[in-house]
Design a protein around this motif. Structure first.
Motif, PDB file in Angstrom:
ATOM      1  N   LEU A  83      -3.363 -12.821   2.405  1.00 26.42           N
ATOM      2  CA  LEU A  83      -2.450 -11.855   3.408  1.00 26.42           C
ATOM      3  C   LEU A  83      -2.760 -10.534   2.269  1.00 26.42           C
ATOM      4  O   LEU A  83      -1.527 -10.607   1.333  1.00 26.42           O
ATOM      5  CB  LEU A  83      -1.111 -12.211   3.468  1.00 26.42           C
ATOM      6  CG  LEU A  83      -0.124 -11.907   4.109  1.00 26.42           C
ATOM      7  CD1 LEU A  83       0.467 -13.285   4.783  1.00 26.42           C
ATOM      8  CD2 LEU A  83       0.738 -10.594   3.780  1.00 26.42           C
ATOM      9  N   ILE A  84      -3.161  -9.573   3.490  1.00 27.69           N
ATOM     10  CA  ILE A  84      -2.641  -8.132   2.556  1.00 27.69           C
ATOM     11  C   ILE A  84      -2.238  -7.706   3.471  1.00 27.69           C
ATOM     12  O   ILE A  84      -2.173  -7.965   5.456  1.00 27.69           O
ATOM     13  CB  ILE A  84      -3.832  -7.384   3.012  1.00 27.69           C
ATOM     14  CG1 ILE A  84      -5.361  -8.248   2.185  1.00 27.69           C
ATOM     15  CG2 ILE A  84      -3.771  -6.060   1.736  1.00 27.69           C
ATOM     16  CD1 ILE A  84      -4.785  -8.253   1.091  1.00 27.69           C
ATOM     17  N   GLN A  85      -0.667  -6.972   3.791  1.00 27.46           N
ATOM     18  CA  GLN A  85      -0.081  -5.995   4.183  1.00 27.46           C
ATOM     19  C   GLN A  85       0.500  -4.982   3.505  1.00 27.46           C
ATOM     20  O   GLN A  85       0.531  -4.539   2.928  1.00 27.46           O
ATOM     21  CB  GLN A  85       1.557  -7.456   3.502  1.00 27.46           C
ATOM     22  CG  GLN A  85       2.840  -6.466   4.574  1.00 27.46           C
ATOM     23  CD  GLN A  85       4.201  -6.775   4.195  1.00 27.46           C
ATOM     24  OE1 GLN A  85       4.329  -8.122   4.747  1.00 27.46           O
ATOM     25  NE2 GLN A  85       5.032  -6.216   3.120  1.00 27.46           N
ATOM     26  N   VAL A 127      -1.362  -7.383   8.901  1.00 26.05           N
ATOM     27  CA  VAL A 127      -1.009  -7.918   8.550  1.00 26.05           C
ATOM     28  C   VAL A 127      -2.362  -8.106   8.371  1.00 26.05           C
ATOM     29  O   VAL A 127      -2.459  -8.664   9.509  1.00 26.05           O
ATOM     30  CB  VAL A 127       0.222  -9.536   8.280  1.00 26.05           C
ATOM     31  CG1 VAL A 127      -0.421 -10.659   7.128  1.00 26.05           C
ATOM     32  CG2 VAL A 127       1.005  -8.183   7.734  1.00 26.05           C
ATOM     33  N   TRP A 128      -3.221  -8.364   7.412  1.00 25.46           N
ATOM     34  CA  TRP A 128      -4.675  -8.894   7.539  1.00 25.46           C
ATOM     35  C   TRP A 128      -4.506 -10.441   6.779  1.00 25.46           C
ATOM     36  O   TRP A 128      -4.094 -10.525   5.392  1.00 25.46           O
ATOM     37  CB  TRP A 128      -5.814  -7.912   6.715  1.00 25.46           C
ATOM     38  CG  TRP A 128      -5.659  -6.635   7.162  1.00 25.46           C
ATOM     39  CD1 TRP A 128      -6.825  -6.555   8.741  1.00 25.46           C
ATOM     40  CD2 TRP A 128      -4.931  -5.851   7.054  1.00 25.46           C
ATOM     41  NE1 TRP A 128      -6.009  -4.949   8.835  1.00 25.46           N
ATOM     42  CE2 TRP A 128      -5.403  -4.619   7.976  1.00 25.46           C
ATOM     43  CE3 TRP A 128      -3.825  -5.132   5.872  1.00 25.46           C
ATOM     44  CZ2 TRP A 128      -5.176  -3.181   7.847  1.00 25.46           C
ATOM     45  CZ3 TRP A 128      -3.889  -3.600   6.048  1.00 25.46           C
ATOM     46  CH2 TRP A 128      -4.052  -2.785   7.204  1.00 25.46           C
ATOM     47  N   VAL A 129      -4.832 -11.614   7.481  1.00 19.89           N
ATOM     48  CA  VAL A 129      -5.433 -12.991   6.762  1.00 19.89           C
ATOM     49  C   VAL A 129      -6.594 -12.626   6.872  1.00 19.89           C
ATOM     50  O   VAL A 129      -7.956 -12.512   7.307  1.00 19.89           O
ATOM     51  CB  VAL A 129      -4.684 -13.332   7.383  1.00 19.89           C
ATOM     52  CG1 VAL A 129      -4.309 -15.430   7.370  1.00 19.89           C
ATOM     53  CG2 VAL A 129      -2.976 -13.526   7.735  1.00 19.89           C
ATOM     54  N   LEU A 146     -11.777  -4.819   3.649  1.00 12.80           N
ATOM     55  CA  LEU A 146     -10.973  -6.011   2.457  1.00 12.80           C
ATOM     56  C   LEU A 146     -12.017  -7.230   1.808  1.00 12.80           C
ATOM     57  O   LEU A 146     -11.103  -7.235   0.613  1.00 12.80           O
ATOM     58  CB  LEU A 146     -10.445  -6.942   4.021  1.00 12.80           C
ATOM     59  CG  LEU A 146      -9.454  -6.674   5.034  1.00 12.80           C
ATOM     60  CD1 LEU A 146      -9.330  -7.048   6.012  1.00 12.80           C
ATOM     61  CD2 LEU A 146      -8.351  -6.865   4.498  1.00 12.80           C
ATOM     62  N   LYS A 147     -12.888  -7.126   1.800  1.00 11.33           N
ATOM     63  CA  LYS A 147     -13.693  -7.148   1.269  1.00 11.33           C
ATOM     64  C   LYS A 147     -13.800  -6.579  -0.327  1.00 11.33           C
ATOM     65  O   LYS A 147     -13.658  -7.564  -1.557  1.00 11.33           O
ATOM     66  CB  LYS A 147     -15.470  -7.306   1.762  1.00 11.33           C
ATOM     67  CG  LYS A 147     -15.292  -7.739   3.068  1.00 11.33           C
ATOM     68  CD  LYS A 147     -17.192  -8.414   3.482  1.00 11.33           C
ATOM     69  CE  LYS A 147     -17.570  -8.799   4.706  1.00 11.33           C
ATOM     70  NZ  LYS A 147     -18.529  -8.363   4.742  1.00 11.33           N
ATOM     71  N   HIS A 148     -13.427  -5.455  -0.645  1.00 11.70           N
ATOM     72  CA  HIS A 148     -13.428  -4.845  -1.471  1.00 11.70           C
ATOM     73  C   HIS A 148     -12.465  -4.919  -2.092  1.00 11.70           C
ATOM     74  O   HIS A 148     -12.037  -5.388  -3.952  1.00 11.70           O
ATOM     75  CB  HIS A 148     -13.638  -3.833  -1.549  1.00 11.70           C
ATOM     76  CG  HIS A 148     -15.113  -2.832  -1.459  1.00 11.70           C
ATOM     77  ND1 HIS A 148     -16.107  -2.719  -2.069  1.00 11.70           N
ATOM     78  CD2 HIS A 148     -15.724  -1.867  -0.050  1.00 11.70           C
ATOM     79  CE1 HIS A 148     -17.347  -1.913  -2.002  1.00 11.70           C
ATOM     80  NE2 HIS A 148     -16.643  -1.811  -0.392  1.00 11.70           N
ATOM     81  N   LEU A 149     -11.093  -4.373  -2.006  1.00 12.45           N
ATOM     82  CA  LEU A 149     -10.378  -5.558  -2.174  1.00 12.45           C
ATOM     83  C   LEU A 149      -9.782  -7.044  -2.617  1.00 12.45           C
ATOM     84  O   LEU A 149      -9.545  -7.368  -3.380  1.00 12.45           O
ATOM     85  CB  LEU A 149      -8.929  -5.426  -1.649  1.00 12.45           C
ATOM     86  CG  LEU A 149      -8.674  -3.529  -0.619  1.00 12.45           C
ATOM     87  CD1 LEU A 149      -7.056  -3.776   0.528  1.00 12.45           C
ATOM     88  CD2 LEU A 149      -7.626  -3.492  -2.102  1.00 12.45           C
ATOM     89  N   LEU A 150     -10.033  -7.850  -1.861  1.00 12.54           N
ATOM     90  CA  LEU A 150     -10.968  -9.175  -2.582  1.00 12.54           C
ATOM     91  C   LEU A 150     -11.272  -9.508  -3.655  1.00 12.54           C
ATOM     92  O   LEU A 150     -10.849 -10.380  -4.287  1.00 12.54           O
ATOM     93  CB  LEU A 150     -11.505  -9.979  -1.464  1.00 12.54           C
ATOM     94  CG  LEU A 150     -10.114 -11.109  -0.825  1.00 12.54           C
ATOM     95  CD1 LEU A 150      -9.533  -9.955   0.547  1.00 12.54           C
ATOM     96  CD2 LEU A 150     -10.905 -11.309   0.222  1.00 12.54           C
TER      97      LEU A 150
END
Length: 214
Positions: free
Chosen positions: A73-75, A87-89, A200-204
């Motif tokens: 979960l990214i907020q 919020v991204w899940v 999001l992929k880079h953050l993960l």
């Protein structure tokens, strides 16, 4: 922790050594974070690059996940109202991305240990609107607290637990009463554009490589 995101954000940003993971030029990284005995992790994210600031232009930029899963979960909170919350899940293994435009996360273990807790807020602690559904809590991947109006004049709003579960290729949103209906504007689940998926992929990738400071 709220108990945790406000308290941990201030603690992490002021008291800990900055840790950036990945290629420095990418701008994707983790300022600091910690993992609990329950294997739940919270990290403050970096948004130094101009591209990432377009994605989340806020210092209130956090990730919450459990290390035994590849679900995150990214907020991003860029204002003072719930409408400013994004919020991204993400289910990393399944390649699934979802976006919600409301709510604040809270660790599952926090609610499990204190299901009748008051929620820290800007001016005073607020009540939960409904009792925590422990069965839904255990079955869910994440919990959001959704601000709702209350009838008490001295305490005009409360926080309703919303249970998020990744299941069958979908993000199931449930309230204390029942699953949210398709088309429910208060609990809508949105698709994530391709550009945001790349962020999001880079953050993960950074979160997977990160290890808390000992």
């Amino acid at each position: 922790m709220y108990a945790g995101y406000k308290t941990i954000l201030l603690t992490l940003l002021m008291g800990w050594q900055t840790l950036v993971i990945g290629q420095p030029a990418s701008g994707y990284g983790i300022l600091a974070g910690d993992c609990s005995e329950d294997d739940e992790c919270v990290a403050a994210l970096s948004s130094k690059s101009s591209a990432l600031r377009e994605f989340c232009d806020s210092i209130d930029f956090l990730a919450y996940w459990k290390r035994s899963t590849d679900r995150y979960l990214i907020q991003c909170r860029s204002g003072d109202t719930s409408e400013d919350d994004v919020v991204w899940v993400v289910d990393g293994k399944a390649g699934l991305f979802f976006r919600l435009n409301y709510g604040r996360f809270i660790k599952k273990s926090t609610l499990a240990k204190s299901p009748n807790m008051e929620i820290p807020d800007k001016f005073r602690a607020r009540n939960l609107c409904n009792p925590v559904d422990l069965a839904k809590l255990r079955a869910s991947d994440f919990i959001l607290l959704d601000k709702e109006p209350a009838s008490d004049e001295d305490n005009p709003y409360c926080y309703a637990p919303t249970y998020l579960t990744l299941q069958g290729g979908e993000l199931i949103v449930s309230t204390s009463d029942n699953p949210a209906k398709v088309g429910d504007p208060d609990h809508a689940v949105h698709a994530v554009p391709v550009r945001d998926r790349q962020h999001l992929k880079h953050l993960l990738d950074a979160l997977r490589r990160w290890r808390p400071q000992s």
